[in-house]
Design an enzyme around this catalytic site. Structure first.
Site, PDB file in Angstrom:
ATOM      1  N   ALA A 102       0.837   2.927   7.580  1.00  0.00           N
ATOM      2  CA  ALA A 102       0.968   4.278   8.112  1.00  0.00           C
ATOM      3  C   ALA A 102      -0.403   4.896   8.363  1.00  0.00           C
ATOM      4  CB  ALA A 102       1.782   5.140   7.154  1.00  0.00           C
ATOM      5  N   ASN A 155       0.823  -1.207   0.000  1.00  0.00           N
ATOM      6  CA  ASN A 155       0.000   0.000   0.000  1.00  0.00           C
ATOM      7  C   ASN A 155       0.858   1.259   0.000  1.00  0.00           C
ATOM      8  OD1 ASN A 155      -1.934   1.954   0.342  1.00  0.00           O
ATOM      9  ND2 ASN A 155      -3.092   0.849   1.879  1.00  0.00           N
ATOM     10  N   ASP A 156       1.480   1.551   1.145  1.00  0.00           N
ATOM     11  CA  ASP A 156       2.228   2.799   1.263  1.00  0.00           C
ATOM     12  C   ASP A 156       3.361   2.912   0.240  1.00  0.00           C
ATOM     13  OD1 ASP A 156       0.616   3.492   3.402  1.00  0.00           O
ATOM     14  OD2 ASP A 156       1.921   2.510   4.853  1.00  0.00           O
ATOM     15  N   VAL A 157       3.957   1.784  -0.143  1.00  0.00           N
ATOM     16  CA  VAL A 157       5.118   1.849  -1.050  1.00  0.00           C
ATOM     17  C   VAL A 157       4.732   2.200  -2.486  1.00  0.00           C
ATOM     18  CG1 VAL A 157       6.519   0.269   0.310  1.00  0.00           C
ATOM     19  CG2 VAL A 157       5.105  -0.643  -1.527  1.00  0.00           C
TER      20      VAL A 157
END
Lengths: 95, 462
Positions: B428, B387-389
């Site tokens: 996050a 997700n965040d990456v």
């Protein structure tokens, strides 16, 4: 310990650290997990200290018990660390 | 000590260095680990030679017990649990160094009744501090990783002040330990403080930052071995310890850089707590769904595919079915590769191990810098459990907590399919802009089940 002996040890410490930085920065990110578990096994070198501490005769001293305690845990660290690293590296295959 | 033993220690040191050097190439890596293990064996045998043969019974009993436990754990551990295992073993190495230091202290003060000189005393105290911090710090990290305690940061007022006070107290008691060596109370207090500091420095750090923490603790366990080397006046401990110390520091730096955070920022802790109040008032993201059939058709018609795997993929145990997907694509001569972000997984390089376990060839696993320019001429990107990456907010939104973090340019591909259980947020805890992009399609459902269906559809098409 005299100054000369201490200096010798510091020499080894500094040079080995530089060598470590050089070698490890060349390890590809693919292998960072085996690098960590493998170096984890190397840090079990404290097993040498544990062996020396266990060498005390008889079971009357605290030193001896601490040595045996250290020896068991350091052995887990060494044997488990190398074994799991080998298990991981065995899986890395190229087709 | 005889010179033969010294030579053996030298050989061990050389083997450790060679072992790490061989880890630089994937095809030689296994041999490297073997060399390093031989180095350890030589060091152990050489040490045994110097010891009294009458103590061999208890020595071998300890080695047998430790060896059996280590071997058993190494055989049965799941690849998803490697970070926990490394944390646990780091802790064992740390406490072993502490115990050796204490043993030496009591040997000199109680058995031999000799005075401990300054260098020795400083080394013992350093070994107690680093070993103790490594032990309890690793235990907290271990419990956070395996869910025995919450991965949430644990913070309270005056936390950092307390840590500082404890360190000052440690230094004070350390001086007392040196001055009044015969009194066992001072070194006991030192041990207690060191163990306490280890707990306190790791509890404020959230689960998402554990890769940094275990890298750092790895480094500490090496430094603890180094300190023990100074106590015993033994070079092989210093060489091995500093190699590990250096390794841990480098991995820590890589992890921090990949998250665009400073080590200080990670260590102060609390990341992910203040975020929730952030970008909620932003525009609602409108997403487009895709079904399994349509997804299979997209794979079928692509000529290049890049998979972006995240830890969610391993949690869903989807890596084996992704290999099947890869086989289907390769049958169609579709270029199929994996893009690995440095923080994918839960420790440095973890994702590569998880994929290698699923029998995926390592030359298909491409690191971020090497693949990031290829996304713009890729037909299809498949994001699984990451997700965040892949959140473009890291590039575009200065308000985002992940702004500035290097990401994979998945959004630049012609089409992006995101396999996701639901519209939950990433580690996050922030909204992912990518999901609202016109070229992004959401494939909802359990990754393993949906991908199995996609593979089934593709098999029918062929």
């Amino acid at each position: 310990m005299d100054t000369a002996a201490l200096l010798m040890l510091i020499y080894v410490l500094v040079l080995a650290s530089f060598l470590g930085f050089e070698l490890i920065s060349k390890v590809p990110p693919t292998l960072h997990t085996p690098l960590m578990s493998g170096s984890n096994a190397i840090s079990g070198i404290t097993i040498v200290g544990a062996l020396i501490a266990t060498n005390e005769m008889g079971f009357t001293t605290l030193s001896k018990w601490l040595g045996m305690f250290a020896l068991v845990l350091a052995t887990i660290n060494v044997v488990g660390g190398y074994a799991v690293t080998d298990r991981m590296l065995k899986m890395f295959k190229k087709k | 000590m005889s010179s033969i033993v010294q030579v053996a220690y030298l050989v061990s040191s050389i083997l450790f260095v060679m072992g790490i050097k061989f880890l630089g190439k994937t095809k030689d890596a296994r041999r490297g680990n073997f060399l390093s293990a031989i180095g350890m064996l030589i060091a152990v045998v050489a040490t045994l030679v110097t010891l009294d043969i009458l103590t061999f019974v208890e020595i071998f009993a300890c080695i047998l017990v430790g060896g059996a436990i280590g071997l058993y754990y190494a055989k049965k551990v799941e690849m998803t649990q490697i970070p926990e295992m490394v944390a646990l073993f780091n802790g064992f190495g740390g406490i072993a160094s502490l115990a050796v230091a204490l043993s030496d202290h009591f040997l000199k003060t109680e058995v031999l009744q000799v005075e401990i000189d300054t260098v020795n005393s400083v080394s013992i105290i350093a070994s107690v501090l680093i070993g103790g911090v490594t032990f309890t710090g690793s235990m907290v990290a271990w419990m956070k990783l395996n869910g025995k305690i919450s991965g949430q940061p644990i913070m309270f007022t005056g936390q950092h002040l307390l840590n500082l006070l404890l360190l000052v107290a440690f230094l004070g008691v350390a001086v007392m330990t040196y001055l009044f060596q015969i009194e066992p109370i001072y070194i006991t207090i030192l041990v207690v403080i060191a163990l306490l500091v280890g707990v306190l420095i790791v509890i404020p750090i959230g689960g998402a930052d554990m890769p940094v923490v275990i890298s750092l603790l790895n480094s500490y366990s090496g430094m603890a071995a180094c300190a023990t080397g100074f106590i015993l006046n033994n070079n092989v401990l210093i060489v091995a310890g500093s190699l590990v110390g250096a390794s841990g520091i480098i991995l820590t730096q890589i992890m921090c850089k990949a998250m665009n955070r400073s080590l200080m920022n990670v260590l102060l802790g609390g990341f992910g707590q203040t975020v929730a109040a952030g970008p909620q008032d932003g525009p609602q993201i409108v997403i487009k769904e895709v079904g399994v059939e349509e997804a299979a058709m997209l794979f079928d018609s692509a000529s290049s595919v890049i998979v972006v795997p995240g830890y969610g993929m391993a949690v869903a145990q989807a890596q084996h079915v992704i290999r099947e997907l890869m086989e289907q694509c390769e049958k169609r001569n579709i270029d199929f590769r994996f893009a690995i972000h440095p923080v994918a997984g839960r420790m440095p390089g973890h994702m590569n191990v998880l994929l290698a376990e699923a029998n995926i060839s390592y030359d298909k696993l491409i690191e971020m810098e090497a693949i990031n320019d290829d996304f713009s001429n890729t037909d299809l990107v498949f994001v699984v459990g990451a997700n965040d990456v892949v959140n473009p907010a890291a590039r575009t939104n200065p308000q985002s907590p992940i702004y500035g973090m290097p990401i994979l340019n998945a959004d630049k591909a012609r089409t992006v399919i995101v396999s996701k259980r639901s519209m939950g947020k990433g580690y996050a805890g922030i909204e992912n802009e990518l999901f609202g992009y016109p070229n992004c399609l959401m494939l909802f459902g359990d990754a393993k089940q949906t991908i199995t269906k996609v593979v089934g559809e593709m098999k029918e098409m062929a």
